[in-house]
Design an enzyme around this catalytic site. Sequence first.
Site, mmCIF file in Angstrom:
data_model
loop_
_atom_site.group_PDB
_atom_site.id
_atom_site.type_symbol
_atom_site.label_atom_id
_atom_site.label_comp_id
_atom_site.label_asym_id
_atom_site.label_seq_id
_atom_site.Cartn_x
_atom_site.Cartn_y
_atom_site.Cartn_z
ATOM 1 N N HIS A 140 9.017 34.222 -45.444
ATOM 2 C CA HIS A 140 8.094 33.090 -45.453
ATOM 3 C C HIS A 140 7.357 33.019 -46.786
ATOM 4 C CE1 HIS A 140 5.238 30.088 -44.041
ATOM 5 N NE2 HIS A 140 5.967 29.987 -42.942
ATOM 6 N N HIS A 141 7.182 31.785 -47.283
ATOM 7 C CA HIS A 141 6.534 31.589 -48.582
ATOM 8 C C HIS A 141 5.058 32.001 -48.541
ATOM 9 C CE1 HIS A 141 6.420 30.426 -52.637
ATOM 10 N NE2 HIS A 141 7.113 29.309 -52.575
ATOM 11 N N ALA A 142 4.491 32.128 -47.352
ATOM 12 C CA ALA A 142 3.117 32.619 -47.241
ATOM 13 C C ALA A 142 3.026 34.094 -47.618
ATOM 14 C CB ALA A 142 2.597 32.422 -45.813
#
Length: 528
Positions: A140-142
């Site tokens: 996830h880009h988070a």
Amino acid sequence: MKKLSLVDKGFLVSETKDTPMHVAGISLYTLPEGANEQEFLHSLAETLRTPETLLSPFGDRLRTGRMGLAGATHWEPDPELDMDYHVRHSALPKPGRYRELFNLVSRLHSTLLDRSRPLWEMHLIEGLQDRQFAVYTKTHHAAVDGARSIHISRSMLSSNPNHIMTESPLSLQSWERYKSALTMGKPPEYGHGDLRNVSDMLKSSFDSSSNILRAVKGFAGAWSGEGELSLPHLKVPRSSLNTPINSSRRFVAQSWPFARIRAMGKALGGTFNDAVLAMCAGALRQYLQTHAELPDDSLKAMVPVSLRQESDLESGNAVATISADLATNIADPAERFRTIRASVQAGKQYFSEMTPSEVEMVSLIMQAPALLLMPMGLISQLPPYNVTISNVPGIRETMYWNGAKLTGSYPLSIVTDGMAMNITLVTNADKVDFGIIACRRSVPQVQRLIDYMELALSELEEAAGLVSAKPEPKAPKKRRAPAKPKVKAEQKAEIKPKAKLKTKAKPKTKAKPKTKAKPKTNPTHAKK
């Protein structure tokens, strides 16, 4: 526990079923000589699944309070971690071409990550031709940005083909050893591009209020039509790239020699990054022309810029964005290149006197309209950009994973409503590996973009004087045309004896006059 930044949370808030917010990569490896594919991959999977302590974020899950993502959000260790769920073993159907691989990756990239678990997956894929196997990893880009994901990948690999890693490459121990190697003066060789290295020129000694005021003035000047600065939503045309999307994806990939692209950029007076943008711009122009929808105004690209300091290996995201004018309304490749270069330089100059935190703040302000338009379903009507083009610094030497040679490293990123295509590239040894991901419905026949990129690169090389002019390929046809009369002229003496042979060889042709002898009677018939 580690607290998520506003940028990290932004990727979680904006995620929907149709717009997964994970980044990924597909790596191609060639098996060591004599290795059995299934046994080798089984060994890799077992090593990956047995770490003592996992590197963050691979062992962490999200933790939110009563206010959900609107309140404080942290990463915390997952007490129920199931490594068999995260590390998976897959096989391609025969004949095991890249087509089958890309179809599988397209499906894997279309599905959301489970937020009740650590936000990552790794798939070991067997069944490729030529003794190759693939590894698809999505996170996830988070949790990570492109630069950190390259560091994580680098910690798994070795430049020594005989090196065997006995501990999990996802372990904290392996990561700490990698960081120690960096501090001891043995950093991996990364490509150094201007766009990703803006942080080197940002100065922290300036007063924030004056810099923000200067940024607002530049913002107002751009909207009034002054200068070369391009901004989100400013003169962004609509096309099939800027439509509502669904969850279905199409992935294609290709590699080009790094030296070839860099030489073209240098010959035209720009950087490697300018060359990449010009190459993509030419391909997009051809694609839209082919589909009879090239807009009068130029396409605009969102170009992510890394603000990560070289010593920072732990931050989740340290990214700002530049809006680049792709000059797709200009037919001449050289003039298009100059326009792109001027636009990028204006964007870099705009951020040049800000600190990284100021750049991040201004970038968030610029993205505010999109955050309002997206939940209202209006983002495709007023898109901030047409396409994302991202250059992630990669590994500039040949690498191995337990003796398996890394032959390709193709990135996959994010597409959203209003921005249905994403082009991301990674430098890998002496090549540049491009990964293109698009909404299957919004951008049909995206695989043709690969051919158009080669065409655009050739046109730019010709404009730079690096290759011969176009008429030269027609030369073979011109040589064959006059060849026939020359042969007849030179062999006149030989033709006569050959003619005799031909007359002897054609008794049937002499038989025809016998049949034609009947015309002597014809006149008599005519008299009658």
